[in-house]
Design a protein around this motif. Structure first.
Motif, PDB file in Angstrom:
ATOM      1  N   GLY A  87       0.797  -1.222   0.000  1.00  0.00           N
ATOM      2  CA  GLY A  87       0.000   0.000   0.000  1.00  0.00           C
ATOM      3  C   GLY A  87       0.824   1.262   0.000  1.00  0.00           C
ATOM      4  O   GLY A  87       0.392   2.300   0.506  1.00  0.00           O
ATOM      5  N   ALA A  88       2.024   1.202  -0.582  1.00  0.00           N
ATOM      6  CA  ALA A  88       2.912   2.369  -0.591  1.00  0.00           C
ATOM      7  C   ALA A  88       2.286   3.570  -1.284  1.00  0.00           C
ATOM      8  O   ALA A  88       2.550   4.713  -0.924  1.00  0.00           O
ATOM      9  CB  ALA A  88       4.242   2.012  -1.266  1.00  0.00           C
ATOM     10  N   VAL A  89       1.425   3.331  -2.264  1.00  0.00           N
ATOM     11  CA  VAL A  89       0.791   4.435  -2.985  1.00  0.00           C
ATOM     12  C   VAL A  89      -0.102   5.247  -2.048  1.00  0.00           C
ATOM     13  O   VAL A  89      -0.264   6.464  -2.223  1.00  0.00           O
ATOM     14  CB  VAL A  89      -0.007   3.907  -4.199  1.00  0.00           C
ATOM     15  N   PHE A  90      -0.639   4.605  -1.010  1.00  0.00           N
ATOM     16  CA  PHE A  90      -1.476   5.314  -0.037  1.00  0.00           C
ATOM     17  C   PHE A  90      -0.615   6.185   0.874  1.00  0.00           C
ATOM     18  O   PHE A  90      -1.021   7.297   1.236  1.00  0.00           O
ATOM     19  CB  PHE A  90      -2.294   4.314   0.779  1.00  0.00           C
ATOM     20  N   THR A  91       0.563   5.689   1.237  1.00  0.00           N
ATOM     21  CA  THR A  91       1.493   6.508   2.017  1.00  0.00           C
ATOM     22  C   THR A  91       1.866   7.762   1.238  1.00  0.00           C
ATOM     23  O   THR A  91       1.846   8.876   1.769  1.00  0.00           O
ATOM     24  CB  THR A  91       2.783   5.717   2.331  1.00  0.00           C
ATOM     25  N   ARG A  92       2.197   7.579  -0.027  1.00  0.00           N
ATOM     26  CA  ARG A  92       2.590   8.714  -0.869  1.00  0.00           C
ATOM     27  C   ARG A  92       1.448   9.722  -0.992  1.00  0.00           C
ATOM     28  O   ARG A  92       1.667  10.934  -0.881  1.00  0.00           O
ATOM     29  CB  ARG A  92       3.012   8.225  -2.251  1.00  0.00           C
ATOM     30  N   ALA A  93       0.230   9.242  -1.182  1.00  0.00           N
ATOM     31  CA  ALA A  93      -0.918  10.149  -1.306  1.00  0.00           C
ATOM     32  C   ALA A  93      -1.114  10.968  -0.038  1.00  0.00           C
ATOM     33  O   ALA A  93      -1.376  12.176  -0.092  1.00  0.00           O
ATOM     34  CB  ALA A  93      -2.179   9.350  -1.627  1.00  0.00           C
ATOM     35  N   LEU A  94      -0.972  10.322   1.119  1.00  0.00           N
ATOM     36  CA  LEU A  94      -1.139  11.028   2.389  1.00  0.00           C
ATOM     37  C   LEU A  94      -0.076  12.100   2.572  1.00  0.00           C
ATOM     38  O   LEU A  94      -0.374  13.231   2.987  1.00  0.00           O
ATOM     39  CB  LEU A  94      -1.095  10.030   3.548  1.00  0.00           C
ATOM     40  N   LEU A  95       1.162  11.783   2.241  1.00  0.00           N
ATOM     41  CA  LEU A  95       2.245  12.763   2.358  1.00  0.00           C
ATOM     42  C   LEU A  95       2.048  13.927   1.397  1.00  0.00           C
ATOM     43  O   LEU A  95       2.311  15.090   1.743  1.00  0.00           O
ATOM     44  CB  LEU A  95       3.592  12.094   2.114  1.00  0.00           C
ATOM     45  N   LEU A  96       1.597  13.648   0.187  1.00  0.00           N
ATOM     46  CA  LEU A  96       1.377  14.715  -0.802  1.00  0.00           C
ATOM     47  C   LEU A  96       0.306  15.692  -0.324  1.00  0.00           C
ATOM     48  O   LEU A  96       0.452  16.915  -0.455  1.00  0.00           O
ATOM     49  CB  LEU A  96       0.981  14.116  -2.151  1.00  0.00           C
ATOM     50  N   ILE A  97      -0.773  15.166   0.235  1.00  0.00           N
ATOM     51  CA  ILE A  97      -1.826  16.052   0.738  1.00  0.00           C
ATOM     52  C   ILE A  97      -1.329  16.843   1.943  1.00  0.00           C
ATOM     53  O   ILE A  97      -1.566  18.058   2.044  1.00  0.00           O
ATOM     54  CB  ILE A  97      -3.084  15.242   1.112  1.00  0.00           C
ATOM     55  N   ALA A  98      -0.634  16.172   2.850  1.00  0.00           N
ATOM     56  CA  ALA A  98      -0.106  16.867   4.032  1.00  0.00           C
ATOM     57  C   ALA A  98       0.859  17.974   3.631  1.00  0.00           C
ATOM     58  O   ALA A  98       0.868  19.055   4.235  1.00  0.00           O
ATOM     59  CB  ALA A  98       0.585  15.864   4.947  1.00  0.00           C
ATOM     60  N   GLU A  99       1.658  17.711   2.614  1.00  0.00           N
ATOM     61  CA  GLU A  99       2.615  18.713   2.138  1.00  0.00           C
ATOM     62  C   GLU A  99       1.910  19.973   1.638  1.00  0.00           C
ATOM     63  O   GLU A  99       2.397  21.088   1.824  1.00  0.00           O
ATOM     64  CB  GLU A  99       3.468  18.111   1.013  1.00  0.00           C
TER      65      GLU A  99
END
Length: 199
Positions: free
Chosen positions: A17-29
Motif C-alpha cells: 500500500g505504498a501508494v497510499f502513504t505517498r498520497a497522504l504525504l502529498l496532501i499533508a505537504e
C-alpha cells in the motif's frame, strides 16, 4: 493548538500500500494547516516502497515520495528511540500509520515500544492523542482480530485500508487520494477536493 499549526506523525510499515502513504504525504505537504509532519518508515516499509514505487533506499526518501524537497516533512529514523515524537511533551496532534502491518499492530497492542514507530504510537495512546491504524491484511486470523480489539480498547482507531469506489476513481492514485482525504477528515483536517457522497 492553533488551527494552522497541526503537527502530525505519519508512519509507514511493511504492508502493501505504498501508494497510499505517498498520497497522504502529498496532501499533508500541500495543506497549510499542517505545520510539521514527522515521517517514520520501517525497514520493511522501505522494501515495499522499492517493490511498489521503485524507490531505492532511505536517502532522500521524502523527496523521492513527494517529488521535491519538503520544508514540512521531517524524516525520522525508526531506530532513534530518543526522537521528538518519542516524548509525551512533544506537541503531536495525531499519528497515522499507513499502511499498518499486522506485526506493527501486534507491537502497538502489546506496548512493545522498541522502535520509534511503536514508541510514538504508545505515546499517542498514553497522552490520548488520535492514533489511526490503517491496517492492511486479508484474510484476518484470530490473532489479528484480537490485536485490533486490544488496540481499539486502548484508544486507537482501526481504520482498515479499504478504498472507495462510489467516487468512480479512474486510477490507483485516485483511489489512494480519496482514502487519504478520508483519513485526514477523521482527524479534523477535511480536504476541499475530497469526494462527498450526495454532493
Amino acid at each position: 493548538m492553533a488551527e494552522s499549526s497541526h503537527i502530525l506523525t505519519i508512519a509507514a510499515t511493511g504492508a502493501s500500500g505504498a501508494v497510499f502513504t505517498r498520497a497522504l504525504l502529498l496532501i499533508a505537504e500541500s495543506d497549510a494547516r499542517i505545520q510539521t509532519v514527522n515521517f517514520i518508515a520501517s525497514d520493511n516499509a522501505l522494501r515495499v516502497f522499492a517493490e511498489e514505487l521503485g524507490i531505492k533506499g532511505r536517502s532522500n526518501l521524502v523527496q523521492q515520495l513527494v517529488g521535491s524537497k519538503s520544508k514540512k516533512i521531517q524524516q525520522q529514523n525508526n531506530d532513534d528511540i530518543g526522537a521528538n515524537v518519542a516524548s509525551g511533551s512533544y506537541p503531536t496532534h495525531a499519528m497515522i500509520v499507513l499502511p499498518c502491518s499486522m506485526g506493527a499492530l501486534a507491537r502497538i497492542a502489546s506496548g512493545l515500544a522498541s522502535t520509534l514507530i511503536d514508541r510514538a504510537a504508545d505515546v499517542c495512546l498514553k497522552e490520548k492523542h488520535p492514533l489511526v491504524l490503517c491496517t492492511r491484511e486479508t484474510p484476518l486470523n484470530r490473532i489479528h482480530i484480537r490485536n485490533m480489539g486490544v488496540a481499539a480498547e486502548a484508544g486507537a482507531t482501526i481504520y482498515p485500508l479499504i478504498p472507495t469506489f462510489y467516487n468512480q476513481p479512474k486510477t490507483i492514485d485516485d483511489l489512494a487520494h480519496q482514502f487519504a482525504c478520508r483519513v485526514l477528515k477523521f482527524i479534523s483536517l477535511p480536504q476541499p477536493d475530497a469526494y462527498q457522497w450526495g454532493s
